[in-house]
Design an enzyme around this catalytic site. Structure first.
Site, short mmCIF file in Angstrom:
data_model
loop_
_atom_site.label_atom_id
_atom_site.label_comp_id
_atom_site.label_asym_id
_atom_site.label_seq_id
_atom_site.Cartn_x
_atom_site.Cartn_y
_atom_site.Cartn_z
N ARG A 1 138.91 40.46 -22.36
CA ARG A 1 138.49 39.39 -21.45
C ARG A 1 137.20 39.69 -20.70
O ARG A 1 136.55 38.77 -20.19
CB ARG A 1 139.60 39.10 -20.44
CG ARG A 1 140.96 38.79 -21.05
CD ARG A 1 140.90 37.55 -21.92
NE ARG A 1 142.23 37.13 -22.31
CZ ARG A 1 142.52 36.49 -23.42
NH1 ARG A 1 141.55 36.21 -24.28
NH2 ARG A 1 143.74 36.12 -23.71
N SER B 1 127.86 28.38 -33.74
CA SER B 1 128.78 27.26 -33.75
C SER B 1 129.06 26.78 -35.17
O SER B 1 128.13 26.51 -35.94
CB SER B 1 128.20 26.10 -32.93
OG SER B 1 128.98 24.93 -33.08
N GLN B 2 130.34 26.65 -35.51
CA GLN B 2 130.70 26.07 -36.81
C GLN B 2 130.58 24.55 -36.77
O GLN B 2 130.66 23.90 -37.81
CB GLN B 2 132.13 26.48 -37.19
CG GLN B 2 132.27 27.94 -37.56
CD GLN B 2 133.67 28.28 -38.01
OE1 GLN B 2 134.65 27.62 -37.63
NE2 GLN B 2 133.80 29.32 -38.81
N ARG B 3 130.39 24.00 -35.60
CA ARG B 3 130.23 22.55 -35.46
C ARG B 3 128.77 22.14 -35.68
O ARG B 3 128.49 21.11 -36.29
CB ARG B 3 130.70 22.12 -34.08
CG ARG B 3 130.68 20.61 -33.85
CD ARG B 3 131.33 20.27 -32.52
NE ARG B 3 131.44 18.84 -32.33
CZ ARG B 3 130.86 18.17 -31.33
NH1 ARG B 3 130.12 18.83 -30.44
NH2 ARG B 3 131.01 16.87 -31.21
N ARG C 1 135.34 22.21 -40.74
CA ARG C 1 135.40 23.66 -40.47
C ARG C 1 136.83 24.19 -40.51
O ARG C 1 137.04 25.39 -40.66
CB ARG C 1 134.76 23.97 -39.12
CG ARG C 1 135.50 23.40 -37.92
CD ARG C 1 134.77 23.70 -36.62
NE ARG C 1 135.35 22.97 -35.50
CZ ARG C 1 134.91 23.05 -34.25
NH1 ARG C 1 133.89 23.85 -33.96
NH2 ARG C 1 135.48 22.35 -33.29
N ARG D 1 140.36 49.78 -30.13
CA ARG D 1 139.87 49.43 -31.48
C ARG D 1 139.34 50.62 -32.26
O ARG D 1 139.28 50.56 -33.49
CB ARG D 1 138.79 48.36 -31.38
CG ARG D 1 139.20 47.14 -30.56
CD ARG D 1 140.45 46.48 -31.09
NE ARG D 1 140.81 45.30 -30.31
CZ ARG D 1 141.83 44.50 -30.58
NH1 ARG D 1 142.61 44.76 -31.63
NH2 ARG D 1 142.11 43.46 -29.82
#
Length: 237
Positions: free
Chosen positions: A102, A110-112, A169, A196
């Site tokens: 966070r 952006s995939q848009r 998408r 990680r």
């Protein structure tokens, strides 16, 4: 996967000298002196107790001071310095995992707005270079065909490009590539590494964490001096 340092904190030592007659060395990437990021963490810690005279030999140096900070877990002083990375060609799956941290800040392609019809998949490490890579790439190509067909069909029905892509998408796999800018303070990046940079972590994000650690060894080596060169858990612990 490409991970490059885009920006780091720069230290202005003049206010510390004027206020406390405290001299810091902040020539970044000079091995003989602390980097700006490491020097800032030490300066912040010394302000808490006004311990500018460096009377304790064990903590008189920057590695010694920050080593003591790390041993005691007083990580708040590491929050003042930040590192920004330009990250390219990682998977959407990695973004999903990384966004759980966070305290990182993200700016993501952006995939848009951006057409993904000509993208290449991010091949998982377990598949990379094996007999599974060819069918994996073929499956991704089929998904792109469905995506492209969906965009064209929706455009033919009168939808704008953004509206067509935002619907199509949903057909893109988790292997779709992502470019992003990610910023975190040193405490936040240490949190990423602790979770990680571990043998139990997802293989791709573990590879990402290793790249981050390599860069932090240059940007703030004394702030990550306790981080292992091999992933946590490599020794079976």
């Amino acid at each position: 996967m490409k991970v490059n340092v885009l920006a780091t904190t720069a230290l202005n030592p003049s206010p510390l000298l004027d206020a406390y007659e405290y001299r810091v060395s902040g020539a970044a990437y000079n091995r003989d002196r602390p980097t700006d990021a490491d020097a800032l963490g030490e300066a912040a810690g010394r302000i808490c107790y006004k311990s500018f005279e460096r009377k304790n030999p064990a903590t008189a140096s920057n590695p010694g001071y920050l080593g003591n900070i790390l041993a005691q877990g007083h990580f708040s002083v590491l929050e003042h310095a930040s590192v920004t990375f330009l990250v390219r060609d990682v998977s959407r799956a990695l973004l999903t995992e990384l966004s759980r941290h966070r305290h990182l800040s993200f700016s993501v392609v952006s995939q848009r707005y951006v057409d993904h019809a000509d993208t290449e998949p991010v091949v998982p490490p377990a598949i990379r270079g094996t007999e599974l890579e060819k069918p994996f790439r073929e499956d991704y190509a089929e998904a792109l065909q469905a995506y492209d067909a969906g965009v064209k069909l929706l455009r033919a029905r009168g939808y704008g490009r953004k509206q067509a892509r935002e619907a199509a998408r949903a057909l893109l796999p988790n292997a779709a590539p992502v470019d992003m800018v990610v910023t975190g303070n040193l405490r936040a990046w240490r949190d990423v590494l602790g979770k990680r940079w571990h043998v139990a972590a997802d293989a791709e994000i573990r590879e990402f964490a290793g790249r981050v650690l390599d860069h932090l060894h240059a940007v703030a080596p004394n702030s990550v001096q306790d981080m292992p060169t091999s992933p946590f858990g490599s020794d079976g612990k």
